[in-house]
Scaffold this motif. Structure first.
Motif, PDB file in Angstrom:
ATOM      1  N   GLU A  85      38.541  39.403  39.202  1.00 54.41           N
ATOM      2  CA  GLU A  85      37.334  40.252  38.718  1.00 54.41           C
ATOM      3  C   GLU A  85      36.034  39.918  39.584  1.00 54.41           C
ATOM      4  OE1 GLU A  85      35.162  43.180  36.739  1.00 54.41           O
ATOM      5  OE2 GLU A  85      37.542  42.794  36.852  1.00 54.41           O
ATOM      6  N   PHE A  86      35.604  38.829  39.740  1.00 54.33           N
ATOM      7  CA  PHE A  86      34.476  38.365  40.648  1.00 54.33           C
ATOM      8  C   PHE A  86      34.711  39.195  41.936  1.00 54.33           C
ATOM      9  CE2 PHE A  86      33.052  35.484  43.833  1.00 54.33           C
ATOM     10  CZ  PHE A  86      31.586  35.546  43.618  1.00 54.33           C
ATOM     11  N   LEU A  87      35.687  39.208  42.650  1.00 54.33           N
ATOM     12  CA  LEU A  87      36.251  39.632  43.870  1.00 54.33           C
ATOM     13  C   LEU A  87      36.136  41.227  43.817  1.00 54.33           C
ATOM     14  CD1 LEU A  87      38.538  37.369  45.504  1.00 54.33           C
ATOM     15  CD2 LEU A  87      36.358  37.602  46.239  1.00 54.33           C
ATOM     16  N   ARG A  88      36.656  41.696  42.684  1.00 51.03           N
ATOM     17  CA  ARG A  88      36.501  43.193  42.561  1.00 51.03           C
ATOM     18  C   ARG A  88      34.879  43.709  42.464  1.00 51.03           C
ATOM     19  NH1 ARG A  88      35.745  47.105  39.042  1.00 51.03           N
ATOM     20  NH2 ARG A  88      35.118  45.670  37.537  1.00 51.03           N
ATOM     21  N   ILE A  89      34.251  42.999  41.786  1.00 48.21           N
ATOM     22  CA  ILE A  89      32.753  43.356  41.493  1.00 48.21           C
ATOM     23  C   ILE A  89      32.041  43.342  43.111  1.00 48.21           C
ATOM     24  CG2 ILE A  89      30.576  42.656  40.758  1.00 48.21           C
ATOM     25  CD1 ILE A  89      32.195  41.755  38.125  1.00 48.21           C
ATOM     26  N   ARG A  90      32.671  42.725  43.942  1.00 46.29           N
ATOM     27  CA  ARG A  90      32.171  42.306  45.240  1.00 46.29           C
ATOM     28  C   ARG A  90      32.795  43.482  46.230  1.00 46.29           C
ATOM     29  NH1 ARG A  90      30.680  36.507  47.235  1.00 46.29           N
ATOM     30  NH2 ARG A  90      28.881  37.384  48.044  1.00 46.29           N
TER      31      ARG A  90
END
Length: 591
Positions: A395-400
């Protein structure tokens, strides 16, 4: 020459020809581009070259593999061509800085055909691995007008050589600017910039724009033009949708994650390598010690017999690093085992797949790692291994703007851990390298930038130790910590570590010699006298510490260690110590 920049498949990525750019490029440069197979620009080249050629400062934020190298090499050469008179032998007209020796060497090689179109311009590569006195002597005898290299070596040269004249410098380029700052080069870069004229063109190039890059942009650029080029990818929420979303990764890249327990990771890795036997693969590990270990273990596994496995990390000698990289580049299919020393800027032709066995400490590096494949419109795949407790990273990477799809575990893969442990029993080199890799991984994990996702105190050390094929868990504070679970680890009872011999006979002979010397030294030491037992001694002095007291003492020890490492980290960020000094003081492996 950089094959990413030197190939132009499918009319590249835009319909803009180099010959159509305004202001127009010179005939010698166009001829050099044509000879290299170039006709069309990539988006970053089409946007950036006219700006730099028009004497604008630029801050370029573009996906890795987008052709940034030519975006600054071509305008730099054009600006030098317009100089009113040929430069004097020691008059420096241009500087290109990059974070690693490999990337600097690559830029230098890409630039040579274009620099050759200039008369009386001498370029020089300034990187570590070469005796600095040799560089000084060459500059003094032959001169230098264009310097390409790492900040540390250029700073050293500027300190030692008074003959170089920077007063008429035309162009300063900082490639992979965020990495330059992350690696602790702030002090050197600030010193270099302070010695350069303010009336110059400056270009900052990076795949990620950080706060530090923004600060550098404010300090080093005069009203810069921001160039941001993003790949367009289909939305993952609806595979049939034609909706496009902005992504930081190349459009031809398939990104996946594989969730598995630490003790299953090596078996899943072998399965993945076997399924991609005829492809070119890069496997990233957290530390140098991890690369050393898996570089020794993997070739001993039956399933990987005949595979070309090449280790590469930053602690290798420069000649060994160059040989390893050249060997991998020459292969049609093979496996490069490496740290983040090979994560940025390097163009390795034909890489099909990226495997991140360990997620990077710095999440910004994730993009650079996967950018070694799917370059300039080609197809490629990348997969990152995650422990179950690390799933929030998705999820952290998706936001980025780095979306990942889940790859399902292969449940019936053979367990390779017994083979790894068998190799450790037969060769002390394997056993010792495994212990060092395990320790270095945990200590590097503690320094993860996303510590709220990668929580070292929640590591299941038992399963991790099994995944490394250890025979016994090492005695280290992190393993002894009360909150770390050793469940899942089965010590090997039928062997003593001290009895395991080196397969290399000369090393084993030296080990035995050292053991004998140590034994003789211990025998010669006077035995400490036992204190007289007095009936009046306080009972509490003779009483062993309770488990609660031992845990309290261990907690204090852990807190002191973390406080010390935090103080060192603050010094590193302030630039009062460099990365190598930080690694030495904390015991963390250098990447």
């Amino acid at each position: 020459m950089d094959s990413t920049d030197m190939q132009n498949p499918n009319r590249a990525l835009t319909d803009t020809r180099f010959s159509d750019l305004k202001p127009p490029l010179s005939e010698p440069v166009l001829d050099a581009l044509t000879e290299a197979g170039f006709e069309y620009c990539t988006p970053v080249q089409a946007a950036t070259i006219p700006l730099l050629c028009s004497y604008k400062d630029v801050a370029v934020d573009a996906a890795t593999g987008s052709g940034k190298t030519l975006a600054f090499v071509v305008p730099l050469v054009e600006i030098l061509r317009r100089a009113s008179s040929p430069p004097k032998p020691h008059e420096v007209m241009g500087i290109i800085l990059s974070p690693t020796r490999e990337l600097s060497s690559q830029i230098y090689n890409v630039a040579q055909p274009f620099i050759a179109t200039l008369s009386n311009v001498k370029s020089m590569l300034l990187v570590g691995g070469v005796e600095v006195k040799a560089d000084v002597k060459k500059i003094e005898e032959e001169g230098a007008n264009l310097l390409i290299g790492t900040p540390g070596r250029l700073y050293d040269i500027m300190e030692r050589v008074d003959i170089l004249d920077f007063r008429n410098l035309e162009v300063l380029i900082l490639d992979e600017a965020d990495r330059l700052l992350d690696m602790g080069f702030q002090k050197q870069i600030s010193s270099i910039i302070s010695r350069l004229p303010k009336l110059r063109r400056t270009g900052l190039f990076s795949a990620t724009q950080t706060e530090a890059v923004e600060e550098l942009s404010k300090a080093g650029l005069r009203n810069p033009v921001r160039v941001e080029v993003r790949a367009e990818t289909k939305s993952l929420n609806d595979s049939t949708s034609s909706q496009l979303s902005s992504s930081k990764t190349p459009s031809g890249l398939q990104l996946e994650y594989l969730e598995c327990e630490a003790d299953k990771k090596p078996s899943q890795l072998i399965d993945l390598l076997l399924k991609n036997k005829f492809k070119k693969i890069i496997v990233y590990f957290m530390t140098c010690a991890c690369v050393d270990y898996w570089g020794v273990v993997l070739p001993r596994l039956t399933a990987l017999k005949g595979f070309a496995l090449i280790p590469l990390h930053g602690k290798m000698k420069q000649t060994v690093r160059e040989k390893a990289l050249a060997s991998f580049i020459s292969l049609k299919n093979g496996i490069l085992l490496c740290t983040d020393v090979a994560a940025r800027g390097l163009d390795i032709p034909g890489v099909d797949c990226i495997v991140q066995y360990d997620p990077p400490q710095d999440p910004n590096v994730f993009i650079h790692r996967v950018g070694r494949t799917a370059r300039l419109g080609r197809q490629g795949s990348a997969i990152v291994f995650l422990l179950p407790k690390e799933e929030a990273y998705v999820e952290f990477l998706r936001i980025r703007r780095v979306p990942l799809q889940e790859r399902k575990n292969t449940d019936d893969v053979p367990d390779v851990v017994p083979q790894i442990r068998a190799a450790a029993k037969k060769d002390r080199d394997v056993m010792e390298k495994g212990l060092r890799a395990f320790v270095s991984f945990i200590r590097a994990y503690k320094e993860h930038h996303c510590s709220y996702i990668f929580r070292w105190k929640e590591l299941e050390v038992g399963k991790l130790g099994m995944g490394y094929g250890l025979l016994q868990l090492p005695s280290m504070p992190e393993v002894k910590h009360h909150s770390l679970s050793t469940v899942g680890f089965t010590p090997v009872e039928d062997v003593k570590l001290e009895d395991i011999k080196f397969k290399d006979k000369s090393r084993e002979k030296q080990r035995k010699k050292n053991m004998q010397v140590k034994k003789e030294a211990q025998e010669q030491e006077p035995k400490p006298q036992k204190p007289n037992k007095t009936p009046n001694a306080a009972p509490t002095a003779m009483r062993k510490k309770t488990a609660k007291q031992r845990r309290a003492a261990q907690t204090v020890e852990d807190e002191e260690e973390l406080a010390r490492e935090y103080r060192l980290l603050k010094k590193l960020r302030k630039g009062t110590i460099d990365e190598s000094e930080f690694a030495r003081l904390t015991g963390t492996e250098e990447l």
